[in-house]
Scaffold this active site. Structure first.
Site, PDB file in Angstrom:
ATOM      1  N   SER A   1     -17.861   8.470  38.074  1.00 49.10           N
ATOM      2  CA  SER A   1     -18.543   7.923  36.907  1.00 49.10           C
ATOM      3  C   SER A   1     -19.968   8.488  36.805  1.00 49.10           C
ATOM      4  CB  SER A   1     -18.512   6.395  36.999  1.00 49.10           C
ATOM      5  OG  SER A   1     -18.992   5.793  35.839  1.00 49.10           O
TER       6      SER A   1
ATOM      7  N   HIS B   1     -15.048   9.638  33.588  1.00 51.48           N
ATOM      8  CA  HIS B   1     -14.412   8.767  32.590  1.00 51.48           C
ATOM      9  C   HIS B   1     -15.462   8.353  31.573  1.00 51.48           C
ATOM     10  CE1 HIS B   1     -15.287   4.764  34.968  1.00 51.48           C
ATOM     11  NE2 HIS B   1     -16.372   5.458  34.725  1.00 51.48           N
TER      12      HIS B   1
END
Length: 197
Positions: free
Chosen positions: A101, A126
């Protein structure tokens, strides 16, 4: 029994006796920085302060940011990324363990050609998440608009840093995409994979 942060001896130039300092303070003096937790405002401010201080101290010597992070808050992560671009010394990023992330976003933000992953490291990208379930309808819409802006910002930075087409990065950010060190190198998030000899 918790041991806390290990202490190591350190002697300042001109001093006869060494004093005991925690290992991270000793490593900071060698320009080695660590992101080994979830990204939040506290760690973001600490890393930003260290990068600014060390760049004032010597603006030609590289900084090394070791990353083992599950990700975290977007704005504090973007603040770290922006500081890395702002300071004069090159910031080399090293992924050890996991850069997921915001951790992968910061990893990609290292000086291009100076981004490295250890051989068994994992990288994950993501889209940014939100706490919609806590918001009321009006707040939900405002938060959704802000989230779309943040997603666009992150996507454009990944495109710039990886040389991947916008549509590829956009599609990959729709879900959690995990990569090995060599896959992250092929994707353009890192430039090198460390070799164990």
């Amino acid at each position: 029994m918790p041991i806390g942060v290990p202490k190591v001896p350190f002697r300042s130039p001109g001093e006869e006796d060494a004093s005991w300092v925690d290992v991270y303070n000793r490593l900071y003096r060698e320009r080695l920085l660590f992101l080994g937790q979830e990204v939040d405002s506290e760690i973001s401010n600490q890393l930003i302060g260290l990068m600014v201080y060390l760049s004032i101290e010597n603006d030609t010597k590289d900084l090394y940011l070791f990353i083992n992070s599950p990700g975290g808050w977007v704005i504090p992560g973007v603040a770290i990324y922006d500081t890395m671009q702002f300071v004069r010394p090159d910031v080399q990023t090293i992924c050890m363990g996991l850069a997921a992330s915001m951790g992968s976003f910061i990893l990609a933000g290292g000086e291009i050609t100076k981004r490295l992953a250890f051989p068994h490291a994992r990288v994950m990208i993501h889209q940014p998440a939100s706490s919609f379930y806590e918001a009321q309808t009006g707040e939900f819409i405002l938060e959704a608009e802000e989230l779309l802006k943040l997603r666009e910002t992150l996507t454009r930075v990944y495109v710039q840093r990886t040389d991947k087409p916008l549509w590829v990065v956009s599609e990959d950010m729709e879900r959690d995409v995990f990569m090995s060190a060599t896959e992250a190198q092929a994707y353009g998030i890192v430039d090198l994979v460390a070799v164990v000899e």
